[in-house]
Design a protein around this motif. Structure first.
Motif, mmCIF file in Angstrom:
data_model
loop_
_atom_site.group_PDB
_atom_site.id
_atom_site.type_symbol
_atom_site.label_atom_id
_atom_site.label_comp_id
_atom_site.label_asym_id
_atom_site.label_seq_id
_atom_site.Cartn_x
_atom_site.Cartn_y
_atom_site.Cartn_z
ATOM 1 N N VAL A 168 -6.602 49.292 12.477
ATOM 2 C CA VAL A 168 -7.373 48.051 11.947
ATOM 3 C C VAL A 168 -8.174 47.668 12.929
ATOM 4 N N GLY A 169 -9.178 47.086 12.546
ATOM 5 C CA GLY A 169 -10.361 46.548 13.317
ATOM 6 C C GLY A 169 -10.582 45.230 12.644
ATOM 7 N N VAL A 170 -10.727 44.338 13.651
ATOM 8 C CA VAL A 170 -11.158 42.697 13.072
ATOM 9 C C VAL A 170 -11.993 42.204 14.226
ATOM 10 N N PRO A 171 -13.429 41.691 13.803
ATOM 11 C CA PRO A 171 -14.168 41.265 14.831
ATOM 12 C C PRO A 171 -13.834 39.907 15.125
ATOM 13 N N SER A 172 -14.275 39.256 16.565
ATOM 14 C CA SER A 172 -14.152 37.966 16.840
ATOM 15 C C SER A 172 -15.279 37.627 17.432
ATOM 16 N N GLY A 173 -15.386 36.404 18.064
ATOM 17 C CA GLY A 173 -16.622 35.963 18.838
ATOM 18 C C GLY A 173 -16.542 36.118 20.252
ATOM 19 N N LYS A 174 -16.078 35.036 21.113
ATOM 20 C CA LYS A 174 -16.174 35.199 22.320
ATOM 21 C C LYS A 174 -15.124 35.730 22.703
ATOM 22 N N GLU A 175 -13.826 35.935 22.119
ATOM 23 C CA GLU A 175 -12.728 36.521 22.436
ATOM 24 C C GLU A 175 -12.661 38.006 21.847
ATOM 25 N N LEU A 176 -11.816 38.908 22.557
ATOM 26 C CA LEU A 176 -11.965 40.347 22.308
ATOM 27 C C LEU A 176 -11.206 40.636 20.717
ATOM 28 N N PRO A 177 -12.105 41.266 20.096
ATOM 29 C CA PRO A 177 -11.568 41.647 18.836
ATOM 30 C C PRO A 177 -10.161 42.200 18.848
ATOM 31 N N PHE A 178 -9.737 42.123 17.438
ATOM 32 C CA PHE A 178 -8.271 42.787 17.101
ATOM 33 C C PHE A 178 -8.491 44.108 16.700
ATOM 34 N N ILE A 179 -7.750 44.890 17.460
ATOM 35 C CA ILE A 179 -7.916 46.468 17.321
ATOM 36 C C ILE A 179 -6.465 46.922 17.333
ATOM 37 N N LEU A 180 -5.891 47.174 16.217
ATOM 38 C CA LEU A 180 -4.464 48.010 15.989
ATOM 39 C C LEU A 180 -4.587 49.264 15.856
ATOM 40 N N ILE A 283 -16.141 34.097 3.743
ATOM 41 C CA ILE A 283 -16.624 32.811 4.548
ATOM 42 C C ILE A 283 -17.665 33.470 5.521
ATOM 43 N N PRO A 284 -18.660 32.502 5.902
ATOM 44 C CA PRO A 284 -19.802 33.118 6.780
ATOM 45 C C PRO A 284 -19.182 33.836 8.101
ATOM 46 N N VAL A 285 -19.781 34.912 8.514
ATOM 47 C CA VAL A 285 -19.208 35.751 9.633
ATOM 48 C C VAL A 285 -18.915 34.717 10.844
ATOM 49 N N ASP A 286 -19.950 34.012 11.074
ATOM 50 C CA ASP A 286 -20.163 33.318 12.365
ATOM 51 C C ASP A 286 -18.709 32.193 12.449
ATOM 52 N N LEU A 287 -18.597 31.551 10.947
ATOM 53 C CA LEU A 287 -17.252 30.740 10.994
ATOM 54 C C LEU A 287 -16.025 31.535 11.102
ATOM 55 N N PHE A 288 -15.903 32.826 10.745
ATOM 56 C CA PHE A 288 -14.798 33.458 10.802
ATOM 57 C C PHE A 288 -14.503 33.877 12.132
ATOM 58 N N LYS A 289 -15.563 34.404 12.799
ATOM 59 C CA LYS A 289 -15.402 34.682 14.319
ATOM 60 C C LYS A 289 -14.879 33.349 15.195
ATOM 61 N N ALA A 290 -15.605 32.226 14.826
ATOM 62 C CA ALA A 290 -15.075 31.049 15.435
ATOM 63 C C ALA A 290 -13.452 30.974 15.223
ATOM 64 N N ARG A 291 -13.078 31.010 13.947
ATOM 65 C CA ARG A 291 -11.624 30.886 13.456
ATOM 66 C C ARG A 291 -10.727 31.869 14.235
ATOM 67 N N MET A 292 -11.216 33.157 14.266
ATOM 68 C CA MET A 292 -10.526 34.041 14.957
ATOM 69 C C MET A 292 -10.415 33.966 16.569
ATOM 70 N N ASP A 293 -11.609 33.209 17.072
ATOM 71 C CA ASP A 293 -11.285 32.998 18.471
ATOM 72 C C ASP A 293 -10.208 31.834 18.639
ATOM 73 N N GLN A 294 -10.254 30.866 17.868
ATOM 74 C CA GLN A 294 -9.190 29.826 17.828
ATOM 75 C C GLN A 294 -7.784 30.266 17.889
ATOM 76 N N TYR A 295 -7.594 31.192 16.688
ATOM 77 C CA TYR A 295 -6.433 32.135 16.643
ATOM 78 C C TYR A 295 -5.970 32.819 17.740
ATOM 79 N N ILE A 296 -6.966 33.565 18.414
ATOM 80 C CA ILE A 296 -6.561 34.458 19.401
ATOM 81 C C ILE A 296 -6.070 33.404 20.844
ATOM 82 N N ARG A 297 -7.042 32.414 21.056
ATOM 83 C CA ARG A 297 -6.899 31.506 22.031
ATOM 84 C C ARG A 297 -5.181 30.887 21.858
#
Length: 368
Positions: A168-180, A283-297
């Protein structure tokens, strides 16, 4: 053969170029040779050595024996708005997988999501290879594949299902992407193959011998079965993947997925399934990436257990290993080096040029 040819540390770009040249000399079209070489070296960079250049020899042997058709045209068999069935026509697995991925991403961009099934394929490398390419296009990807019999059903002794992998691959913003990227066994069978090549034992709990007894002998494990992760849960997930990648696509399943090391009369007929999702349809991809960054942090800031310095996300260890190996070279077992050197010698290609020290001395640091 020079001593340098027997070096065990190799520049990643030099190694990739060596493998590409080898496959081309063996008769593989240039674009396909580049894909196969890239997929193998990417596995070594990430530390998945069982799926790296160690597979070069078996790929070539399969092709020479007519078990892989490097000139086959990968084609669509059927198609709807969201689905495609691809027949790989027995080309290299990574060539077929790359074609299927391109179809999946294009169709998901057009329709929001896609399901691309594949039949008539071969070992396609690591799932992360495709996940990383999808992430580069801001897409979520799930990819799964079945494999030849190496694992018993829970309660059984004899291998029936493969160590069917899921990535599974999920993009993020400034954080590393999720890659299982995981096999459904306790450990990928390829790791046991590598242990056997190195003459090393394996941990108890990885496998059973042919009589169903737990073993630490890598060779006995290869004659027996690897065990599913989490007991019946791993068995169920592996079966689920076999159904979607094999039964659903028309590819082999269970005992009808042929072993690349043992069956020299029939193609493997491996099946894959690619599921791509266009984030922008939710949702807009930039918003998704920001939410992913928050989640990862927030995950990484969670209280740590005693003795734990850092909480990591899936794919982070492999990312760090990639950086380290790009900088310091890929260490290969001497048996793999000797095998590659022999293959190169037969085609007039010098493995020594890919050696890390040679590349550094030749000013090839730009390869990093």
């Amino acid at each position: 053969m020079s001593l340098l040819a027997l070096a065990t540390r190799y520049n990643w770009k030099g190694l990739e170029d060596f493998c590409k040249q080898v496959f081309q000399k063996a008769g593989v079209p240039e674009q396909s040779a580049a894909i196969v070489a890239e997929s193998l070296v990417q596995a070594d960079l990430r530390g998945v050595d069982s799926h790296g250049v160690v597979r070069t020899a078996i790929y070539l042997k399969r092709m020479e024996a007519g078990m892989i058709d490097a000139f086959a045209d990968v084609e669509k068999v059927s198609e709807s708005d969201a689905t495609v069935l691809v027949d790989g026509k027995n080309n290299f697995g990574s060539v077929i997988g790359t074609k299927a991925l391109d179809i999946a991403l294009e169709k998901a961009k057009r329709n929001g999501a896609s399901f691309v099934g594949v039949k008539g394929s071969n070992h396609f490398g690591t799932g992360a290879y495709y996940a990383m390419k999808a992430i580069e296009q801001d897409m979520i990807l799930l990819v799964m594949s079945n494999a030849s019999q190496t694992m018993p059903p829970t309660g059984g002794v004899r291998p029936f299902i493969g160590t069917n992998p899921l990535a599974v691959g999920v993009p993020s913003g400034k954080e590393l992407p999720f890659i299982l990227d995981m096999a459904t066994s306790v450990v990928a069978r390829g790791k046991i193959i590598v242990s056997a090549q190195k003459g090393e034992s394996i941990p108890l709990g990885w496998a059973i011998d042919k009589d169903g007894n737990p073993t630490t002998d890598a060779h006995a494990a290869l004659e027996g079965s690897v065990l599913p992760m989490g007991g019946p849960k791993g068995y169920a997930i592996s079966m689920f993947i076999d159904i979607l990648a094999g039964v659903l696509t028309g590819a082999g399943f269970g005992k009808y997925v042929n072993n690349m090391y043992e069956n020299w009369e029939q193609p493997q007929n491996v099946g894959h399934l690619f599921i791509a999702v266009d984030i922008n349809r939710f949702i807009p991809v930039d918003l998704f990436k920001a939410r992913m960054d928050q989640y990862i942090r927030e995950i990484k800031q969670e209280p740590k257990a005693p003795g734990v310095d850092e909480i990591l996300i899936p794919g982070e260890l492999e990312y760090r290993r990639t950086l380290e190996r790009k900088e310091n070279g890929i260490e290969l077992p001497i048996k793999v080096v000797e095998e590659l050197a022999g293959i190169g010698q037969s085609y007039g290609i010098d493995l020594a040029k890919a050696a890390y020290e040679h590349a550094k001395n030749e000013g090839a640091k730009s390869w990093n």
